[in-house]
Write a protein that holds these residues in place. Structure first.
Motif, PDB file in Angstrom:
ATOM      1  N   GLN A 121       0.969  -0.904  -0.096  1.00 55.31           N
ATOM      2  CA  GLN A 121       0.199  -0.323  -0.603  1.00 55.31           C
ATOM      3  C   GLN A 121       0.815   1.143   0.087  1.00 55.31           C
ATOM      4  O   GLN A 121       1.698   1.631   0.299  1.00 55.31           O
ATOM      5  CB  GLN A 121      -0.750  -0.060   1.398  1.00 55.31           C
ATOM      6  N   CYS A 122       0.405   2.146  -0.742  1.00 54.10           N
ATOM      7  CA  CYS A 122       1.419   3.157  -1.172  1.00 54.10           C
ATOM      8  C   CYS A 122       1.553   3.906   0.425  1.00 54.10           C
ATOM      9  O   CYS A 122       0.483   4.180   1.185  1.00 54.10           O
ATOM     10  CB  CYS A 122       0.675   4.951  -2.306  1.00 54.10           C
ATOM     11  N   VAL A 123       2.499   4.333   0.725  1.00 53.60           N
ATOM     12  CA  VAL A 123       3.794   4.523   1.976  1.00 53.60           C
ATOM     13  C   VAL A 123       3.402   6.598   2.001  1.00 53.60           C
ATOM     14  O   VAL A 123       3.381   6.697   2.762  1.00 53.60           O
ATOM     15  CB  VAL A 123       4.853   4.982   2.340  1.00 53.60           C
ATOM     16  N   VAL A 124       3.225   6.750   0.945  1.00 52.95           N
ATOM     17  CA  VAL A 124       2.620   8.192   0.674  1.00 52.95           C
ATOM     18  C   VAL A 124       1.038   8.685   0.876  1.00 52.95           C
ATOM     19  O   VAL A 124       1.059   9.693   2.193  1.00 52.95           O
ATOM     20  CB  VAL A 124       3.099   9.200  -0.233  1.00 52.95           C
ATOM     21  N   CYS A 125       0.169   8.169   0.762  1.00 52.49           N
ATOM     22  CA  CYS A 125      -1.248   8.990   0.947  1.00 52.49           C
ATOM     23  C   CYS A 125      -1.680   7.044   1.598  1.00 52.49           C
ATOM     24  O   CYS A 125      -3.350   7.886   1.871  1.00 52.49           O
ATOM     25  CB  CYS A 125      -2.017   8.732  -0.669  1.00 52.49           C
ATOM     26  N   ASP A 126      -1.102   6.253   2.296  1.00 53.27           N
ATOM     27  CA  ASP A 126      -2.105   5.624   2.774  1.00 53.27           C
ATOM     28  C   ASP A 126      -3.221   4.317   2.064  1.00 53.27           C
ATOM     29  O   ASP A 126      -3.976   4.190   2.536  1.00 53.27           O
ATOM     30  CB  ASP A 126      -2.306   5.624   4.360  1.00 53.27           C
ATOM     31  N   ARG A 184      -5.594   5.434  -0.857  1.00 51.72           N
ATOM     32  CA  ARG A 184      -5.884   6.993  -0.730  1.00 51.72           C
ATOM     33  C   ARG A 184      -6.079   7.051  -2.291  1.00 51.72           C
ATOM     34  O   ARG A 184      -6.465   7.709  -2.896  1.00 51.72           O
ATOM     35  CB  ARG A 184      -6.381   7.971  -0.367  1.00 51.72           C
ATOM     36  N   GLY A 185      -4.325   6.875  -2.535  1.00 47.10           N
ATOM     37  CA  GLY A 185      -4.493   6.908  -4.350  1.00 47.10           C
ATOM     38  C   GLY A 185      -3.583   9.040  -4.467  1.00 47.10           C
ATOM     39  O   GLY A 185      -4.195   9.900  -3.879  1.00 47.10           O
ATOM     40  N   CYS A 186      -2.350   8.394  -5.113  1.00 42.57           N
ATOM     41  CA  CYS A 186      -1.622  10.105  -5.431  1.00 42.57           C
ATOM     42  C   CYS A 186      -0.607  10.054  -5.968  1.00 42.57           C
ATOM     43  O   CYS A 186      -0.653   8.897  -6.800  1.00 42.57           O
ATOM     44  CB  CYS A 186      -0.873   9.871  -3.769  1.00 42.57           C
ATOM     45  N   ALA A 187       0.201  11.296  -6.455  1.00 41.71           N
ATOM     46  CA  ALA A 187       0.784  10.973  -7.314  1.00 41.71           C
ATOM     47  C   ALA A 187       1.953  10.405  -7.147  1.00 41.71           C
ATOM     48  O   ALA A 187       2.374   9.280  -8.688  1.00 41.71           O
ATOM     49  CB  ALA A 187       1.764  12.569  -7.860  1.00 41.71           C
ATOM     50  N   SER A 188       2.550  10.011  -6.274  1.00 40.24           N
ATOM     51  CA  SER A 188       3.177   8.928  -6.613  1.00 40.24           C
ATOM     52  C   SER A 188       3.042   7.590  -6.630  1.00 40.24           C
ATOM     53  O   SER A 188       4.578   6.827  -7.201  1.00 40.24           O
ATOM     54  CB  SER A 188       3.973   8.146  -4.547  1.00 40.24           C
ATOM     55  N   CYS A 189       1.769   7.356  -6.493  1.00 40.45           N
ATOM     56  CA  CYS A 189       1.693   5.710  -6.993  1.00 40.45           C
ATOM     57  C   CYS A 189       0.359   5.988  -8.002  1.00 40.45           C
ATOM     58  O   CYS A 189       0.266   5.275  -8.133  1.00 40.45           O
ATOM     59  CB  CYS A 189       0.688   5.561  -5.985  1.00 40.45           C
ATOM     60  N   LYS A 190       0.752   6.945  -8.811  1.00 40.06           N
ATOM     61  CA  LYS A 190      -0.538   7.488  -9.660  1.00 40.06           C
ATOM     62  C   LYS A 190      -1.765   7.180  -9.810  1.00 40.06           C
ATOM     63  O   LYS A 190      -2.511   6.251 -10.392  1.00 40.06           O
ATOM     64  CB  LYS A 190       0.412   6.514 -11.201  1.00 40.06           C
TER      65      LYS A 190
END
Ligand SMILES: [Zn+2]
Lengths: 826, 345
Positions: B268-273, B275-281
């Motif tokens: 799971q994206c460690v930046v947005c947990d 939720r979806g963000c630019a780092s995880c496209k």
């Protein structure tokens, strides 16, 4: 592969949002890397009807149009520079306030004295087609006033199709995947041809010289075509899929490539001498002008489509100019062939002509698609460009293979995944990707590893085994593990449970990184910063350290990204110096760095890697402060650091010697070779060098600091000098005796030599030896200097007598005199 | 001299002595007082010298008085000596006082490079599960880098690795640490649990997330009965150790010619947990490695019988792990060695 969802919908129903569909495809192995919404950036672009089109009185290249954009909307006056418009046409109009792709805003403007209330758009301006020359002319039934996004907007998925799944590089292939994920049915396009006129055999003949290079060649012929642009719908689809529209005939070929994954080629029949096609390797000296109007020298490995007069095209890669379909073309010959994937891949690489077609050919082609593709292209050419399809096909190998039988053991499927999947579940999962299953028979052989003998099934094993009937488009399914993969991906990998292994542990193995990490910890603990620099350096880096550009021991990259990174480093020095220079540019001038990395040499034609520790000190090493003076980096600083490091690691104290030869980058008077006793106490091994770089080298490398010191040490030698186990040595409980000797030697005698002589002569009572003063000047004679050593003498067992002490000192003095001509200063 | 006179004089002596002691301002003056009153020729001794002139019965009385005077003086001397010592110490401490807010003497702190430290951390985590470290060469043969890994010459899968070739025939710069699988299988017999950290090279234009030199760690486990469930369990344990407990993970299909089946492992994206963000496209997931069950052809090429042995391999991008671990947004930082970067590790 770019997949316009409106197009995909021709072949399968999708009741999911684009995001949900993307997720399902990704979890099935068709990774969706992007979702593009086409039309979302056509804000306030609507269908308009041109009411009038008149020349601009004040300009010879502008037209003044009036446009209707809806019953309730005021008629707009719009100026345009394009000349392809006429009253009555429907065109896209960007009304004032509109925003086009790229953020371009359209407002009311004045051109040559007239007001323009918006802009008529080209297909290129909208990104809808690639035509930038004229205004996009919409179909006559395009509803006036409706937003272009509602008519031509689309969602395009960017699917990363893996190299083993060439069958999925097509809309029909991805429709199959959607069907596997959702249970929907796949709809093949209906292929029905009206054939009239003379049979194709009377017009075209095909001869394949080497069937291995071209296992099948199907040709069809369409007569009486009218070449022109494709419909807007087709152009929009191709553009959305990333293929440039060309003409209705060429577009039909490309459309089928995207639809079925079958690359085909269309020839102008007038360009094929005698209608006779020969598939053969090129001959030495042959040349071909390809579609991009480059005349290419052909190599004998190149597979050609030729006629008796010469080459027509490079098979599977690019057509030739002489048989190109153009506006004058009346008769089209369609080539739908299967080529050897390796031959196509090599040719595409050789001519640097990798195309959508060659990418599909090099992944291998389903045999039957040669027939289906020829029919489908013929159908679309006739539909789009008119003309009649000649009856029949020329087909060099009409037999089409049956689906392959792939025996497998369901227990192995479960055993590899680590979770039990029931046999009927396995059969159901495989059925969703069109893989039927049937019971195995004794004697069936399970293919375990490609290219190796399989495992024959006896009666009992056969009773539990199944045979997968692999559809012909799945060229990737060859071995038992491939069946496991299909089961797992359709089932979903999240059904594989996670647990920690219970199988036996491996044998103990010493960690090869142990010494490296000890060195890193020791040096970082002493305040050094660890760096990692490029293993690829440039010829200039090497030339500066005296390694010529053509040095035979340098390993070069034949396809470097840049000259700056085109050679494997022979030394860590250039990289460390580069770090110094870069940081000096940031006004960070006091550095203490180290790197552990490999250097590369070519030795007897074989690449050899050595692990090296590089240390670079520059500028102030103490950290000048209100209570501390600066200590500029020098030889002694780095020497002391290396000595402490060796002691910390338990290695023997390295001794310094004057180097036999000095490298061009080393200061000739400030360079020492470090030696350590060999692993078995034998011959000394060269640990490396400590030196101050030559000022000329520093200047050439653009180093600003004049206080730089470097150590380059062979890590393998260091490692060998570290004892596997450290042994405690009891320290004597009896008092030690100190004796100071001021030893006078000539300038040419190195302190290291003096030290060595003292150590030899004073053993075994010598416990420590410390140089505490170096002096030259009166009352010493010119050319002399005094080295003052403190010897600590001690016996392990008892207090030394004066006689024993005097005898040891006497031996030292004698040895110094006889071996070095030294005398003791009173 | 009679008893009363002597007593009176002794009393006077005591008073004058106590006064002298109080008046002594430093240890030397105090010593002088000591000598003057209690020394061998001091006043007390001199006075008591007259004791012989007294009648016999008075002598002990005078002796007792004399002793009392001596003790009183000695006690006063000792007390005064302590007083003076304490004062002297206080004075010294006062003299020695400094501005304690001045900075300490500079000591270089030193730093360890985040890429190499990440490799070490990866090895520590897998080391807990019995994985041992091997090393392979950076300049590899085409055979080991590709062919032994089920990627023949002219195989379309070669497009997955943009390769840097050398001028030494048959050698290239390894595009991944996977040839280490062959090295290990040829050197060690199952059970195998191996890690191979190392530098890799690709023909790749440099940007914030790509470089032509990068680091990987290859993992290999082979035995009778090693399963994909073992792979999942170990990777989950690794993700917990590296990114914290409770972070969701997932397997999804991947493709490598040397594993079958192949998977990609996402956390799971460690930046947005998630939720979806630019780092995880916007997917909520970050792919941290590729893995799979070792292809039977690769086992064969490693000298192992795929009917008997099976196992898994994975390839971790050290740079990617380090980026996520430290929150770095540009992998070019790793090889630029700017001190402002290095000093943070
Ligand atoms: Zn995110």
């Amino acid at each position: 592969m770019r997949v316009p969802l409106s197009w995909l919908g021709d072949y399968v129903d999708v009741d999911l949002t684009p995001e949900a569909l993307a997720d399902r495809l990704t979890l099935l192995g068709m990774e969706v890397q992007g979702i593009e919404r086409r039309g979302i950036d056509w804000q306030r672009v609507v269908v308009g009807e041109l009411l009038t089109v008149e020349p601009h009185p004040g300009s010879d290249h502008l037209l003044v149009t009036t446009v209707r954009t809806g019953p309730a909307e005021p008629v707009l006056t719009v100026l345009t520079g394009a000349s392809n418009v006429a009253a009555g046409q429907r065109v896209p109009v960007a009304v004032p306030g509109a925003v086009l792709p790229g953020g371009r805003r359209i407002e009311v403007t004045r051109m040559a004295g007239r007001e323009s209330q918006g802009m008529l758009c080209s297909g290129d301006e909208l990104g809808l087609t690639t035509d930038a020359d004229g205004i996009l002319i919409l179909p006559p039934d395009a509803p006036v006033g409706v937003a272009m996004a509602d008519l031509f907007g689309d969602v395009v998925l960017d699917v990363d199709v893996k190299p083993n799944r060439g069958d999925a590089l097509s809309l029909i292939g991805l429709a199959r995947e959607v069907a596997a994920a959702t249970g929907a049915r796949v709809r093949w396009p209906e292929i029905a041809l009206e054939e009239t006129g003379p049979a194709v055999e009377s017009r075209v003949a095909v001869e394949v010289l080497d069937e291995r290079l071209c296992p099948r060649f199907v040709a069809r012929l369409v007569d009486g075509v009218t070449v022109g642009p494709s419909s807007l719908r087709v152009q929009a689809r191709l553009t959305a899929a990333g293929v440039r529209p060309v003409s209705n005939v060429v577009d039909a070929s490309n459309y089928v490539m995207l639809e079925l994954g079958k690359p085909t080629h269309t020839f102008d029949a007038a360009g094929i001498a005698g209608g006779r096609i020969v598939v053969r390797p090129a001959r030495t000296g042959e040349r071909l002008e390809t579609l991009d109007h480059v005349v290419r020298d052909l190599t004998p490995e190149t597979l050609l489509i030729a006629d008796p007069a010469g080459p027509l095209s490079i098979a599977g890669v690019m057509g030739g100019a002489s048989s190109e379909v153009g506006m004058a073309t009346r008769t089209v010959v369609i080539e739908s062939a299967v080529f050897d994937p390796v031959a196509i891949r090599r040719a595409a690489h050789h001519y640097a002509l990798r195309s959508e077609a060659s990418l599909r050919f090099e992944k291998g082609q389903e045999t039957r698609l040669a027939r289906i593709g020829a029919d489908r292209v013929a159908q679309l050419v006739a539909a789009w460009a008119g003309g009649s399809v000649a009856p029949g096909r020329v087909d060099t190998a009409p037999a089409e293979p049956e689906p392959a039988r792939l025996p497998f053991r369901p227990s192995r499927v479960s055993g590899l995944l680590g979770t039990t999947i029931r046999v009927d579940a396995i059969r159901d999962l495989l059925a969703r990707v069109d893989v039927r299953t049937e019971p195995a028979r004794p004697g069936d052989v399970v293919p375990v590893a490609t290219g190796f003998p399989g495992v024959p099934l006896d009666g009992a094993a056969a009773a539990e085994a199944l045979v997968a009937i692999v559809p012909t488009h799945r060229r990737d399914m060859e071995i038992e593990a491939d069946v496991t993969e299909e089961v797992a991906r359709v089932l979903g990998y999240d059904r594989v449970p996670g647990r920690l292994p219970e199988t036996p542990m491996p044998e103990y193995r010493p960690d090869p990184r142990r010494t490296v990490d000890d060195v890193r910890d020791a040096l970082a603990g002493r305040g050094l910063d660890e760096v990692v620099t490029h293993a690829l350096v440039g010829p200039l880096d090497h030339e500066r350290i005296g390694i010529a550009g053509d040095d035979p021991a340098t390993i070069r990259v034949t396809n470097p990204l840049s000259a700056e990174h085109s050679q494997l480093r022979r030394s860590l020095l250039p990289g460390l110096v580069r770090v110094l220079v870069e940081n000096e540019r940031q006004r960070r001038v006091d550095l203490s760095l180290f790197e552990i990395g490999h250097v590369h040499d070519l030795v007897d034609g074989v690449p050899v890697e050595r692990a090296v520790l590089g240390i670079l000190l520059a500028g102030d090493q103490a950290g000048v402060a209100w209570n501390q003076a600066a200590r500029p980096a020098d030889l002694w600083e780095v020497r002391g650091l290396v000595t402490a490091l060796c002691a910390r690691l338990g290695a023997l104290r390295p001794t310094a010697a004057r180097p036999g030869t000095v490298a061009s980058y080393e200061h000739p008077g400030r360079t020492a070779t470090l030696l350590v006793a060999g692993p078995d106490g034998g011959v000394d091994a060269v640990l490396g060098r400590v030196f101050q770089p030559h000022p000329a080298y520093l200047e050439a490398a653009e180093v600003r600091s004049t206080h730089v010191a470097v150590a380059l040490l062979d890590l393998d030698v260091l490692q060998a000098a570290i004892p596997a186990v450290r042994r405690y040595v009891p320290f004597p409980r009896v008092p030690a005796v100190e004796r100071d000797l001021a030893i006078v030697v000539g300038d040419g005698t190195a302190a290291g030599e003096v030290e060595r002589v003292v150590r030899d002569a004073a053993a075994p009572l010598l416990r420590t030896l410390r140089l505490f003063d170096v002096y030259a000047g009166a009352p010493l004679a010119p050319g002399e200097r005094s080295l003052a050593f403190r010897l600590t003498l001690q016996s392990p067992e008892r207090t030394l007598t004066d006689e024993e002490i005097d005898a040891t000192v006497g031996r030292v003095v004698d040895a110094l005199r006889t071996r070095l001509g030294a005398h003791i200063r009173a | 001299m009679d008893l009363d006179t002597l007593s009176a004089r002794l009393s006077a002596l005591e008073q004058s002595g106590l006064g002298a002691i109080r008046a002594a301002g430093d240890p030397d003056a105090l010593d002088a007082v000591h000598v003057a009153y209690l020394g061998r020729r001091g006043e007390l001794k001199t006075l008591l010298g007259g004791i012989g002139a007294l009648p016999g019965p008075d002598r002990p009385k005078v002796g007792a008085i004399g002793n009392a005077v001596r003790e009183a003086l000695e006690a006063a001397l000792e007390a005064r000596r302590r007083e003076l010592g304490a004062a002297a110490l206080d004075a010294r401490l006062a003299r020695e006082a400094v501005d304690v807010t001045l900075p300490g003497r500079p000591v270089r702190r030193g730093s360890l490079h985040p890429l190499i430290e990440t490799n070490r951390e990866i090895a520590r985590i897998f080391g807990q599960f019995g994985f041992v470290v091997y090393e392979g060469p950076e300049v590899e043969t085409d055979v080991r880098n590709f062919q032994a890994l089920n990627i023949p010459p002219d195989h379309p899968a070669r497009d997955l690795w943009d390769t840097l070739y050398t001028d030494v025939p048959g050698y290239l710069l390894r595009t991944h640490t996977s040839p280490g699988q062959i090295h290990v299988m040829q050197r060690a017999a199952p059970p195998i649990r191996a890690l191979l950290p190392g530098r890799c090279f690709r023909y790749e234009a440099v940007d914030a997330s790509h470089g032509f030199e990068f680091f990987q760690v290859e993992g290999l486990m082979v035995d009778e009965g090693t399963t994909m469930a073992d792979l999942r369990g170990l990777l989950d344990a690794f993700a917990q150790a590296m990114f914290g407990r409770g972070r969701p993970t997932r397997f999804r299909p991947g493709y490598y010619p040397f594993t079958e089946p192949s998977v990609a492992f996402d956390v799971q994206c460690v930046v947005c947990d998630g939720r979806g963000c630019a780092s995880c496209k916007r997917t909520g997931w970050m792919t941290i490695l590729g893995a799979g069950m070792v292809h039977p052809v690769v086992l064969r090429n490693g000298g192992l019988d795929p009917e008997r042995y099976q196992g898994f391999a994975f390839g971790l991008g050290t740079d990617r792990i380090a980026i996520l671990r430290y929150g770095i947004d540009d992998i070019r930082m790793f090889l630029e060695n700017d001190l402002r970067f290095l000093e943070q590790f």
